[in-house]
Design an enzyme around this catalytic site. Structure first.
Site, PDB file in Angstrom:
ATOM      1  N   ARG A   1      11.758  -5.287   4.518  1.00 47.94           N
ATOM      2  CA  ARG A   1      11.475  -3.863   4.246  1.00 47.94           C
ATOM      3  C   ARG A   1      12.499  -2.968   4.953  1.00 47.94           C
ATOM      4  NH1 ARG A   1       5.507  -1.809   5.162  1.00 47.94           N
ATOM      5  NH2 ARG A   1       5.778  -2.717   7.231  1.00 47.94           N
TER       6      ARG A   1
ATOM      7  N   ARG B   1      -9.117   1.375   9.069  1.00 49.73           N
ATOM      8  CA  ARG B   1      -8.567   0.071   9.398  1.00 49.73           C
ATOM      9  C   ARG B   1      -9.543  -0.779  10.204  1.00 49.73           C
ATOM     10  NH1 ARG B   1      -2.650   0.687   8.973  1.00 49.73           N
ATOM     11  NH2 ARG B   1      -1.553  -1.090   9.820  1.00 49.73           N
TER      12      ARG B   1
ATOM     13  N   ARG C   1      11.992  -0.906  10.563  1.00 55.65           N
ATOM     14  CA  ARG C   1      11.004  -0.440  11.543  1.00 55.65           C
ATOM     15  C   ARG C   1      10.942  -1.371  12.752  1.00 55.65           C
ATOM     16  NH1 ARG C   1       5.604   0.544   8.020  1.00 55.65           N
ATOM     17  NH2 ARG C   1       4.746  -0.365   9.924  1.00 55.65           N
TER      18      ARG C   1
ATOM     19  N   ARG D   1       0.322  -8.284  13.679  1.00 54.31           N
ATOM     20  CA  ARG D   1      -0.353  -7.338  12.786  1.00 54.31           C
ATOM     21  C   ARG D   1      -1.238  -8.063  11.785  1.00 54.31           C
ATOM     22  NH1 ARG D   1       4.751  -4.411  11.272  1.00 54.31           N
ATOM     23  NH2 ARG D   1       3.658  -3.550   9.504  1.00 54.31           N
TER      24      ARG D   1
ATOM     25  N   LYS E   1       0.824  -1.220   0.000  1.00 55.73           N
ATOM     26  CA  LYS E   1       0.000   0.000   0.000  1.00 55.73           C
ATOM     27  C   LYS E   1       0.861   1.275   0.000  1.00 55.73           C
ATOM     28  CE  LYS E   1      -2.052  -1.230   3.808  1.00 55.73           C
ATOM     29  NZ  LYS E   1      -1.350  -2.513   4.036  1.00 55.73           N
TER      30      LYS E   1
HETATM   31  P1  ADP Z   1       2.264  -1.860   3.163  1.00 55.18           P
HETATM   32  O1  ADP Z   1       2.258  -0.349   3.112  1.00 55.18           O
HETATM   33  O2  ADP Z   1       1.041  -2.457   2.552  1.00 55.18           O
HETATM   34  O3  ADP Z   1       2.535  -2.377   4.536  1.00 55.18           O
HETATM   35  P2  ADP Z   1       4.798  -1.596   1.690  1.00 55.18           P
HETATM   36  O4  ADP Z   1       4.452  -0.718   0.534  1.00 55.18           O
HETATM   37  O5  ADP Z   1       5.571  -0.980   2.802  1.00 55.18           O
HETATM   38  O6  ADP Z   1       3.481  -2.348   2.244  1.00 55.18           O
HETATM   39  O7  ADP Z   1       5.590  -2.851   1.070  1.00 55.18           O
HETATM   40  C1  ADP Z   1       6.126  -3.882   1.927  1.00 55.18           C
HETATM   41  C2  ADP Z   1       7.477  -4.342   1.368  1.00 55.18           C
HETATM   42  O8  ADP Z   1       7.258  -5.049   0.139  1.00 55.18           O
HETATM   43  C3  ADP Z   1       8.454  -3.216   1.051  1.00 55.18           C
HETATM   44  O9  ADP Z   1       9.752  -3.636   1.420  1.00 55.18           O
HETATM   45  C4  ADP Z   1       8.337  -3.031  -0.469  1.00 55.18           C
HETATM   46  O10 ADP Z   1       9.552  -2.576  -1.031  1.00 55.18           O
HETATM   47  C5  ADP Z   1       7.989  -4.444  -0.932  1.00 55.18           C
HETATM   48  N1  ADP Z   1       7.067  -4.473  -2.093  1.00 55.18           N
HETATM   49  C6  ADP Z   1       5.980  -3.678  -2.307  1.00 55.18           C
HETATM   50  N2  ADP Z   1       5.349  -4.014  -3.448  1.00 55.18           N
HETATM   51  C7  ADP Z   1       6.042  -5.072  -3.973  1.00 55.18           C
HETATM   52  C8  ADP Z   1       5.884  -5.879  -5.158  1.00 55.18           C
HETATM   53  N3  ADP Z   1       4.875  -5.681  -6.022  1.00 55.18           N
HETATM   54  N4  ADP Z   1       6.788  -6.861  -5.355  1.00 55.18           N
HETATM   55  C9  ADP Z   1       7.800  -7.071  -4.468  1.00 55.18           C
HETATM   56  N5  ADP Z   1       7.993  -6.353  -3.350  1.00 55.18           N
HETATM   57  C10 ADP Z   1       7.137  -5.360  -3.096  1.00 55.18           C
HETATM   58  P1  AMP Z   2       1.435   0.893   8.958  1.00 53.58           P
HETATM   59  O1  AMP Z   2       2.488   1.923   8.709  1.00 53.58           O
HETATM   60  O2  AMP Z   2       0.192   1.123   8.158  1.00 53.58           O
HETATM   61  O3  AMP Z   2       1.975  -0.510   8.808  1.00 53.58           O
HETATM   62  O4  AMP Z   2       0.992   1.056  10.466  1.00 53.58           O
HETATM   63  C1  AMP Z   2       1.903   0.860  11.544  1.00 53.58           C
HETATM   64  C2  AMP Z   2       1.165   0.873  12.883  1.00 53.58           C
HETATM   65  O5  AMP Z   2       0.571   2.162  13.095  1.00 53.58           O
HETATM   66  C3  AMP Z   2       0.003  -0.105  13.005  1.00 53.58           C
HETATM   67  O6  AMP Z   2       0.434  -1.418  13.369  1.00 53.58           O
HETATM   68  C4  AMP Z   2      -0.839   0.567  14.103  1.00 53.58           C
HETATM   69  O7  AMP Z   2      -0.264   0.370  15.387  1.00 53.58           O
HETATM   70  C5  AMP Z   2      -0.682   2.042  13.755  1.00 53.58           C
HETATM   71  N1  AMP Z   2      -1.739   2.473  12.816  1.00 53.58           N
HETATM   72  C6  AMP Z   2      -1.577   2.859  11.503  1.00 53.58           C
HETATM   73  N2  AMP Z   2      -2.766   3.185  10.947  1.00 53.58           N
HETATM   74  C7  AMP Z   2      -3.701   3.006  11.910  1.00 53.58           C
HETATM   75  C8  AMP Z   2      -5.115   3.157  11.960  1.00 53.58           C
HETATM   76  N3  AMP Z   2      -5.828   3.545  10.886  1.00 53.58           N
HETATM   77  N4  AMP Z   2      -5.751   2.888  13.132  1.00 53.58           N
HETATM   78  C9  AMP Z   2      -5.073   2.504  14.213  1.00 53.58           C
HETATM   79  N5  AMP Z   2      -3.739   2.307  14.238  1.00 53.58           N
HETATM   80  C10 AMP Z   2      -3.051   2.563  13.106  1.00 53.58           C
END
Ligand code: ADP
Ligand code: AMP
Ligand code: ZN
Length: 220
Positions: free
Chosen positions: A132, A94, A165, A176, A19
């Site tokens: 990541r 969420r 992270r 999660r 995302k």
């Molecule tokens: P989310 O925001 O849904 O938690 P991220 O955008 O942070 O996910 O992506 C999670 C990890 O997967 C990151 O390290 C990113 O570089 C990698 N990633 C994202 N999209 C793809 C894809 N289509 N193929 C391979 N790796 C990906």
């Molecule tokens: P993310 O960056 O989306 O993976 O979110 C990291 C963490 O932030 C989550 O595991 C939650 O603890 C908090 N968080 C992010 N978005 C929300 C939301 N919409 N509602 C509640 N907690 C959130």
């Protein structure tokens, strides 16, 4: 309804589905800002604000930050001038309480435009999250194998340090995922019932997923 129709894209998908990666690319392609609640919490944590300190306890466990705090934060964010044409929502709503609140916020502007669900298998998301790496300065997301920076440990865009992270270690990732299935997955049915859900194959390359999403957003 106000005549000011806006575009609100709600990106859905398990943690690690892509995302944030896609939201940043959509922001560049459409000019609509990425609104990532996770990024806003991390920014507050970095700056040691009361909100950041509160959020940390929940984030470290992989739980959701309480709705009242999160919803108020998004309300404030959506009133900023850069959101005047809409936003790409990443990580919000969420759960169903947040979804209902969000629909009320955006109702005057034509409501939610589209809710793309980025589909990826759970094993793959765990591989994605544990590999990541995120830029401390600008938040750009990389992956050690799937999307590496040009120079190891360094952001391509601004030379910032890449870090893992605190919530990206396997035990927290599993919690999660659990929280996702219990609280966030119902949103798939919620947006489907409203005719807003579109599924996207998230196992494809980053560029291919982006092309699919852009096609969806452009026809809104
Ligand atoms: P989310 O925001 O849904 O938690 P991220 O955008 O942070 O996910 O992506 C999670 C990890 O997967 C990151 O390290 C990113 O570089 C990698 N990633 C994202 N999209 C793809 C894809 N289509 N193929 C391979 N790796 C990906
Ligand atoms: P993310 O960056 O989306 O993976 O979110 C990291 C963490 O932030 C989550 O595991 C939650 O603890 C908090 N968080 C992010 N978005 C929300 C939301 N919409 N509602 C509640 N907690 C959130
Ligand atoms: Zn950077």
């Amino acid at each position: 309804m106000s005549d000011r129709k806006r575009t609100y894209v709600v990106l859905l998908g398990v943690p690690g589905a892509g995302k944030g990666t896609q939201a940043k690319l959509l922001e560049q392609a459409t000019g609509l800002p990425q609104v990532s609640t996770g990024d806003i919490f991390r920014y507050n944590l970095k700056n040691q604000t009361a909100l950041g300190v509160l959020a940390k306890g929940y984030m470290d466990q992989g739980s959701l930050v309480p709705d009242d705090v999160t919803i108020r934060m998004v309300e404030d964010r959506l009133q900023m001038p850069d959101c005047a044409k809409g936003a790409i929502m990443d990580g919000f709503p969420r759960n169903l309480v947040q979804a209902t609140a969000f629909e009320q916020m955006v109702a005057p502007y034509g409501g939610v435009s589209v809710a793309p669900l980025i589909n990826v298998e759970d094993d793959e998301t765990i591989r994605r999250i544990t590999g990541r790496r995120t830029c401390r300065t600008c938040g750009t997301v990389y992956h050690l194998i799937f999307n590496p920076p040009l120079v190891e440990g360094v952001c391509d865009k601004d030379g910032g340090e890449l870090y893992q992270r605190d919530d990206d270690y396997e035990a927290t990732v599993r919690n999660r995922l659990f929280v996702y299935y219990k609280q966030t997955a119902p949103l798939v049915g919620y947006f489907y019932a409203k005719g807003l859900l579109t599924e996207v194959d998230g196992s494809k390359s980053i560029d291919a997923v982006q092309a699919d999403l852009l096609a969806l957003v452009k026809c809104k």
